[in-house]
Design an enzyme around this catalytic site. Structure first.
Site, short mmCIF file in Angstrom:
data_model
loop_
_atom_site.label_atom_id
_atom_site.label_comp_id
_atom_site.label_asym_id
_atom_site.label_seq_id
_atom_site.Cartn_x
_atom_site.Cartn_y
_atom_site.Cartn_z
CE1 TYR A 1 -9.98 0.86 9.50
CE2 TYR A 1 -9.79 -1.50 9.81
CZ TYR A 1 -9.21 -0.29 9.49
OH TYR A 1 -7.88 -0.21 9.15
CD GLU B 1 -5.35 -2.53 9.56
OE1 GLU B 1 -6.42 -2.22 9.01
OE2 GLU B 1 -4.52 -3.29 9.05
CD GLN C 1 -2.94 -1.13 2.28
OE1 GLN C 1 -2.67 -1.73 3.31
NE2 GLN C 1 -4.05 -0.45 2.13
CG HIS D 1 -0.95 -6.03 5.46
ND1 HIS D 1 -1.12 -5.33 6.65
CD2 HIS D 1 -2.04 -5.69 4.71
CE1 HIS D 1 -2.22 -4.60 6.60
NE2 HIS D 1 -2.80 -4.81 5.41
CG ASP E 1 3.25 0.00 -11.02
OD1 ASP E 1 2.90 -1.06 -10.46
OD2 ASP E 1 3.15 0.18 -12.26
CG ASN F 1 -3.59 -7.21 8.05
OD1 ASN F 1 -3.80 -6.65 9.13
ND2 ASN F 1 -4.26 -6.90 6.95
CD GLU F 2 -8.19 -6.70 8.07
OE1 GLU F 2 -8.72 -6.90 6.97
OE2 GLU F 2 -8.38 -5.67 8.73
CG HIS G 1 1.25 -4.43 -13.59
ND1 HIS G 1 2.47 -4.87 -13.13
CD2 HIS G 1 1.12 -3.17 -13.11
CE1 HIS G 1 3.03 -3.92 -12.39
NE2 HIS G 1 2.25 -2.88 -12.37
CG ASN H 1 -6.58 -5.23 11.82
OD1 ASN H 1 -5.82 -5.10 12.79
ND2 ASN H 1 -6.15 -5.54 10.61
#
Ligand code: NOJ
Length: 498
Positions: free
Chosen positions: A334, A401, A44, A147, A77, A191-192, A64, A332
């Site tokens: 939210y 998170e 990220q 991740h 990228d 992660n998750e 891509h 995590n």
């Protein structure tokens, strides 16, 4: 109670409580040793997708493709160009005053072929430099090993659905512990898991584009849990004594609120919590899947004509292997969903959703963010922590998170501040009133960054990044200033009571 004392107490309450969006805020400081941090993840933010010997990963591959499945054809990228700007990132972390930085390692940057036959020294050096820079500024590295960016060579072989993944993951983790473990004392294996397995292999949104609903996610879960456990044991056997760190995992999910207080809705809530959090935490704490998950998938598999359950079984040795393999559990969090039982079971529906036997949704009228899945429901934070604390007693928890998105990336991000304030207030309540053992909190995210299939359209950063400028200029949002006050005072309001 005498009227006068009611009056006195209500004066006290109004004196000590502060309001945001009409909700009372907890005015107690977080404990002195409570850790505040900020997070990102390799794909990220790093960019440099093909520099210095890095191999191709699943996200390089997906982004891509022509036509691209990603909003606006965005790619990682260059992303935030953190590969080149890591020193600046560390200076922002310093400005924030955080105790730790949670970031992840790019597997294909370290092992370009995906396998441990060749270690890319330049990739290793990048992370060594980042870790060194953090430590020079007194910021603790908290490192996620995986991740979501998987070497494409491994994804081509089915990724986490193939059980050969398990030992490849352990090989990679060994390289990470060996190369960085002198300096890194907090590790997160995955992660998750539910995003990786359910969104990834069940829905085809995250790991590759292929999906096998009702089958792929369980194969993935089964391999992920065994990979996690083997890596934890490997750390225990080979590194813990000399390196003295801790290894955990970050689990995610919504708080699941019963839509009414009927017993059917209460049961539906418990079931869905078991299918999201319990699916991972239960094996890690007790050695096997939660009973309701086992029963539902087994029963529906038989009715569907499968000779074996779509949810694989652990052997007795594997139960022993997996039980007790986490030094802490990262959460995590939210948002929240409402839940009710499904009216009837359409048995031909082979999917995770149908296996749960419930329907969940987020009411239209709940406060929005910049992500359709993220409705603001601060009370859910306390509820979730309370549920985790009472179901898994003695397990150390850290929020790895929590954060809020918008779409314009405004610097005047009062809504983000209010989100943080209200969630943290509920988190503080869970610690104070529900006895939840929580040792840290992580803001997602340090920077606006590549939000997976949504590209750069959803912005979670404390710092804005100008993706139109080759410099990827970072600018502090109002929330960064607010967060830096919090890290210094441990207080979410202007003035704390103690
Ligand atoms: C979940 C993930 O771990 C992270 O990569 C993502 O950007 C945030 N939550 C927000 O969706």
């Amino acid at each position: 109670m005498a009227l006068s004392s009611v009056f006195f107490i209500s004066i006290l309450i109004s004196y000590y409580s502060v309001k945001s969006y009409g909700e009372e805020l907890n005015t107690k400081k977080f404990p002195k040793d409570f850790m505040f941090g900020a997070a990102t993840a390799s794909y990220q933010v790093e960019g440099a997708w093909n520099e210095d010997g890095k191999g191709e990963n699943n996200w390089d591959h997906i982004t891509h493709l022509v036509p691209s499945p990603i909003l606006n054809n965005d790619t990682g990228d260059i992303a935030c160009d953190s590969y080149h700007k890591y020193k600046e990132d560390v200076s922002l972390l310093k400005e924030l005053g955080v105790d730790f930085y949670r970031f992840s390692l790019s597997w294909s940057r370290i092992l370009p072929s995906g396998f441990d036959n060749e270690v890319n020294q330049l990739g290793v050096e990048y992370y060594r430099n980042l870790i060194k820079e953090l430590r020079a500024h007194n910021i603790t590295p908290v490192v996620t090993i995986f991740h979501w960016d998987l070497p494409q060579t491994i994804q081509d072989l089915g990724g986490l659905q193939n059980d050969f993944f398990i030992d490849r993951y352990v090989d990679f983790a060994r390289v990470c512990f060996r190369e960085f473990g002198e300096e890194v004392k907090y590790w997160i294996t995955f992660n998750e898991p539910s995003s990786i397995c359910y969104l990834g292999y069940g829905r085809g949104w995250l790991m590759g584009l292929a999906s096998s609903p009702g089958i792929g996610e369980y194969l993935c879960d089964h391999n992920l849990l065994r990979a996690h456990a083997k890596a934890w044991r490997m750390y225990d056997d080979e590194f813990r004594k000399s390196q003295n760190g801790v290894v955990g995992i970050s689990i995610s999910g919504d708080w699941i609120e019963p839509s009414t207080d009927s017993s059917a809705d209460l049961e539906a809530s418990e079931t869905l919590l078991q299918f999201t959090f319990g699916l991972y935490i239960h094996p890690i704490v007790h050695g096997d899947y939660p009973e309701v998950v086992r029963t539902n998938v087994d029963k529906r598999s038989v009715l569907q004509g499968f000779s074996q359950s779509r949810l694989p079984r652990f052997t007795q040795e594997e139960v022993q292997l997996i039980r007790g393999t986490s030094d802490f559990i990262g959460i995590n969090m939210y948002t929240t969903s409402l839940v009710t039982p499904r009216g009837s079971d359409n048995i031909s529906d082979i999917s995770f959703e149908a296996d749960t036997g419930v329907t969940s949704w987020k009411p239209e009228e709940w406060e929005n963010s910049g992500s359709s899945w993220l409705k603001v429901y601060p009370k859910g934070a306390r509820q979730l922590l309370k549920w985790l604390g009472s179901n898994y007693k003695g397990v150390k928890l850290i929020i790895t998170e929590n954060g809020y998105s918008d779409n314009n990336g405004t610097l005047e991000d009062d809504k983000r501040i209010s989100y943080y304030q209200r969630y943290l207030s509920n988190i503080r309540d869970a610690m104070e009133f529900d006895g939840v053992d929580l040792f840290g909190y992580t803001a997602w995210s340090l920077l606006d960054n590549f939000e997976w299939i949504s590209g750069y359209s959803q912005k979670f950063g404390l710092y804005q990044v100008d993706f139109n400028s080759p410099n990827r200029t970072r600018t502090a949002k109002k929330s960064a200033k607010w967060y830096s006050k919090l890290t210094r005072t441990k207080c979410i309001v202007d003035d704390c009571t103690e």
